[in-house]
Enzyme design. Sequence first.
Site, short mmCIF file in Angstrom:
data_model
loop_
_atom_site.label_atom_id
_atom_site.label_comp_id
_atom_site.label_asym_id
_atom_site.label_seq_id
_atom_site.Cartn_x
_atom_site.Cartn_y
_atom_site.Cartn_z
CG ASP A 10 -5.96 8.38 -17.45
OD1 ASP A 10 -6.23 7.32 -16.84
OD2 ASP A 10 -6.76 8.98 -18.20
CG HIS A 11 -2.75 3.31 -13.12
ND1 HIS A 11 -1.99 2.61 -14.04
CD2 HIS A 11 -2.43 2.78 -11.92
CE1 HIS A 11 -1.26 1.70 -13.41
NE2 HIS A 11 -1.51 1.79 -12.13
NE ARG A 12 -9.13 6.77 -17.46
CZ ARG A 12 -9.93 7.72 -17.91
NH1 ARG A 12 -11.21 7.48 -18.05
NH2 ARG A 12 -9.47 8.93 -18.21
#
Length: 460
Positions: free
Chosen positions: A429-431
Site C-alpha cells: 500500500d503506497h500510502r
Amino acid sequence: MTVATTEVRVPDLGGFKDVAVIDVLVKPGEAIALDSPLVTLESDKAAMDVPSTVAGVIEKIHVEKGGKVSAGDLVATVTTDGAAASAAPAAEPAPPLKPSAAAAAAPAPVTTAVVAEAPGAATPAAAAVPLGAAQPVPGARTDLAPIDEPGFSRAHAGPSARRFARELGVDLARVSGHGFKGRITHDDIKAFVKGALAGGAPAAAATPAADVAALPALPAVNVAQFGTVETQPLSRIQRISGPRLHASWVNIPHVTQFDEADITELEQLRASLKDKAQAAGVKLTPLAFVMRACVKALQEFPRFNAILDPSGANLIVRRYVNIGFAADTPQGLIVPVVRDADRKDVYELARQLGALSEKARAGKLPPTDMQGAGFTISSLGGIGGTAFTPIINAPEVAILGVSRSTMRAVYHEGGFVPRLMLPLSLSYDHRVIDGAMAARFTTFLAQTLAAPRALIEAVP
Ligand code: CAO
C-alpha cells in the site's frame, strides 16, 4: 436402553456476539446424526452451520429464525441413548464452527461491507452489474444520499439485505419494501439503485464524496451472439471474495516490488531435513522457510505489519505476528491464518501450514482460523509462473507473492554458476510504504532466505 437429554450450545464464534440466526434446519422429533447442521448463523464475515455434538432425536429447538445468539447459548436439546450422552456430556462445549459453503474466506473488506449471502440473495456480482449497466455513460454518478443511521436501523430488512444496502451505500430508510409484510428485499434495493442512477432518487447533499465520479461502467456484451456459450455460476466463496478483492484493488494504491532470492543452500538444507521431518509427520515445504523469513522481515520492518486507521492519519502497528497464506481449495481461495508465527520454529510453521491447508480444502476451517492476519503470503510456487501482482488482503498493507523457483546461470565471482532462484513479488500500500522501504524489505527477505541456517534455529 437408557435415554438422556443432551444440550447443544453455540460454539466459539471467534469473538462475534449477537450473531443472526438465518435458518433453523431441524424440527422437534427429527432424528439427527452427529455433526448434522442444526441452525445457520450469519455474521458480518461468514455464514456458518452449528453442528450437533451428538446423534439422537431433537427434543426442543431453543432459538428461532431471525433471533440472535452468542457463544454458549443453548441451540437445541437432543434426546440420546445413554451411550451417546456419556460420549458428549451436556456441559461439553461444541467444537469450533464448521463454515457452511458460504463461509467467508478471502481478504477482509477495505471500506465496504461485504454481502454475506443468504439463500436466494442476489450475488454481489449480479448486484454490481446493474450499477454499471443501468448507466451506459462512462463516469456516471450514483448520487445516493448519505445513510441516515437511525432510519437505517429502523428499516424493516434482514441482515443480508442490510449488508447489501451498506455495500451499495443505500439508505434503507428511503427504500420501499415489497417483501413479506413490507420487508425490504434485495430486489427492492436494486430497484432503488436503478432509480437513483436514472435520476429518480433523492439527490445527495453536495458533499465532496457525492461529487466523486463513480467508476466508469464496463459495457455489457452479449457474447452469445458470437457462438455457443454456457453459464457457470461462481462458487459462493468466489462471489464473496470477488467484491472484497475489488474493494482492495480500487481503494488501495498498489505497487508491486519484484525481487529474487538465491535459495540454492536453502533447498540443500531442506532436502537434508525433509525425511526426518516427514517421519515426524511434517511436510517441510519451501513455504515454511519463506514464512519464517517473513517473520524476521516483519520484525525488522514493523510497518509492513501495520494497519492504516480509518482517519488515514495514523498507523496502528501490531506487536504480534499473525501471517495468512492463500490456499487454493475446491471451493475457491481461502486465507487461513498462522497465529503467533513469531513464536514458532520452521517445523511448527510447516506443521500448521499442512494442518490448516488440509482443513481449508476439506471445507472445515472455522472462522477463528481465518481471522487476525497482519500480512499474507500467496505462494504459487507449487504450480508455476515467474512473477505476479498479488492483491493486498485489506486492511493489511502488504502481501508477498512467491512464484516457482528455477535453476539459472547466475554471474558470481567471475563466472556463471547454477543457482536456484526464487521469484518474490511484494505488493504494498503506497500510502503506508514507500518504494525504498519495499526494496529494503525484499532485499532483507532475499538475504535471509540465502542464509538459511538461521531459519532453522529454535525460536527464542
Ligand atoms: N518453487 C518450487 N517448488 C515449490 C515451491 C516453489 N516456490 N513451493 C512449493 N514447491 C513444491 C513443494 O516443495 C512441493 O513439492 P514436493 O511435493 O516435491 O515436495 C510442491 O511444490 C507442492 O507444494 P504444496 O503446494 O503442497 O505446499 P506449499 O507449502 O508450497 O503450499 C499452499 C501450500 C496451501 C500455499 C498451496 O498448496 C496452495 O494452495 N497454493 C496456491 C495459493 C494460491 O492460490 N495463491 C493465489 C491466490 S490469489 O492471489
